[in-house]
Scaffold this active site. Sequence first.
Site, short mmCIF file in Angstrom:
data_model
loop_
_atom_site.label_atom_id
_atom_site.label_comp_id
_atom_site.label_asym_id
_atom_site.label_seq_id
_atom_site.Cartn_x
_atom_site.Cartn_y
_atom_site.Cartn_z
N HIS A 169 87.25 -26.35 25.13
CA HIS A 169 88.34 -25.98 24.28
C HIS A 169 88.65 -24.22 24.22
CE1 HIS A 169 84.78 -26.76 21.71
NE2 HIS A 169 85.59 -25.41 20.90
N ASP A 181 82.56 -19.50 21.33
CA ASP A 181 82.17 -19.80 22.06
C ASP A 181 81.57 -20.77 23.19
OD1 ASP A 181 82.83 -21.58 20.17
OD2 ASP A 181 80.57 -22.94 19.34
N HIS A 182 82.42 -21.34 23.18
CA HIS A 182 83.19 -22.41 24.89
C HIS A 182 83.82 -20.75 26.07
CE1 HIS A 182 81.22 -25.71 22.71
NE2 HIS A 182 81.79 -25.07 21.93
N ASP A 236 83.45 -30.18 21.52
CA ASP A 236 82.82 -30.31 20.15
C ASP A 236 83.70 -31.54 19.50
OD1 ASP A 236 81.36 -27.62 20.28
OD2 ASP A 236 83.05 -26.71 18.72
N HIS A 245 74.10 -27.44 21.64
CA HIS A 245 75.25 -26.44 20.20
C HIS A 245 74.66 -27.29 18.95
CE1 HIS A 245 79.61 -26.26 19.15
NE2 HIS A 245 79.70 -25.67 19.85
N HIS A 247 88.88 -32.75 17.89
CA HIS A 247 88.09 -31.94 17.20
C HIS A 247 89.54 -30.34 16.28
CE1 HIS A 247 85.23 -28.57 16.79
NE2 HIS A 247 86.20 -27.56 17.61
N HIS A 304 87.84 -22.12 21.95
CA HIS A 304 87.32 -21.85 21.25
C HIS A 304 86.07 -20.79 21.89
CE1 HIS A 304 88.04 -24.35 17.53
NE2 HIS A 304 88.22 -23.95 17.42
#
Length: 326
Positions: free
Chosen positions: A62, A66-67, A210, A269, A139, A64
């Site tokens: 996805h 942090d990914h 997530d 995570h 998510h 976001h």
Amino acid sequence: MKITFLGTSSGSPTKQRNLSATAVQPETGKPWILVDCGEATQHRLLHTPLSPHRLETILITHIHGDHCYGLPGLLASCQLTGRTAPLTLIGPRQAWEFIDAVIRTTELYLEYPLEFIEVSEALCHEAAGFRVTASPLSHRTQCWGYRVEELDVPLQLDVERLHAEGVAAGPAYASLQRGEDVQLDDGRTLLSADYTQLSRKPRVVVIAGDNDTPECLSAACDQADLLIHEATYTEEVLQQVGPEPQHSSAQRVASFAEQAGIPNLLLTHFSPRYAFASKRPPAKRSGGHRISEIRDEARQHYSGHLELAEDLDRWLLSRQGMLLPL
């Protein structure tokens, strides 16, 4: 199959953990695939035997940060070090929009072919000796889990049947075992599929993004040997945080893995509030929480092989489905 954790933190890095990134390799050979690419993933790669030039596919769960914030740097470094081989990027449409914006605004020029495939439930992609399919997760933005299944499992020859049908040992045996059909001197055609079977079960790893509802992966986890899933919080902390972040607790993931009969569970995570064990007390930022709380909660609900990922951990999923440290 080999799994290397390049980042295991949620949201922001800690002194011990970088942001989400997981590499998967076949048991032999240097090609590999990458699931997610958090900030500084390319720096973590410097501490591993993985070569960016042998990276075949990047799977983004996805959009976001942090990914995926590590994507531009990794792509740029591949260019600077002379990569020429094609590279495939798979993920939500926003992943390509993000990279396209970086290319346009920072004068990033890539001479190697970069192909984008928008992820969907129809995905069936082969790379580095694996077949990759995708499942939608729950998510607060579009998010996916990836099932990575081993290809090219050696075939086992049904020698007894061949003997019974009067087929003498010889070159035909080797051809059939390679998956090739054979025409005999007497005019008979032997189909490899009729005289062979897989010598063992293909190894299967499911790697989730997530996700606050592990049951979304019920179909993907059928016959899976290993589930890699986020356990951002313990259930107690998740209740304090509330449902808005839409993450899982160790309890929820472990309960699902137990019910689904998955033999190996690797949690990752983790919220920065969970500190690693040390002689010093947890920092104020962690709120006094230790990573052992995640393990203890998961163990209460899961009876299989349980591990908590740490950055630069390397694991082997053996041909017998056992999870072994490398």
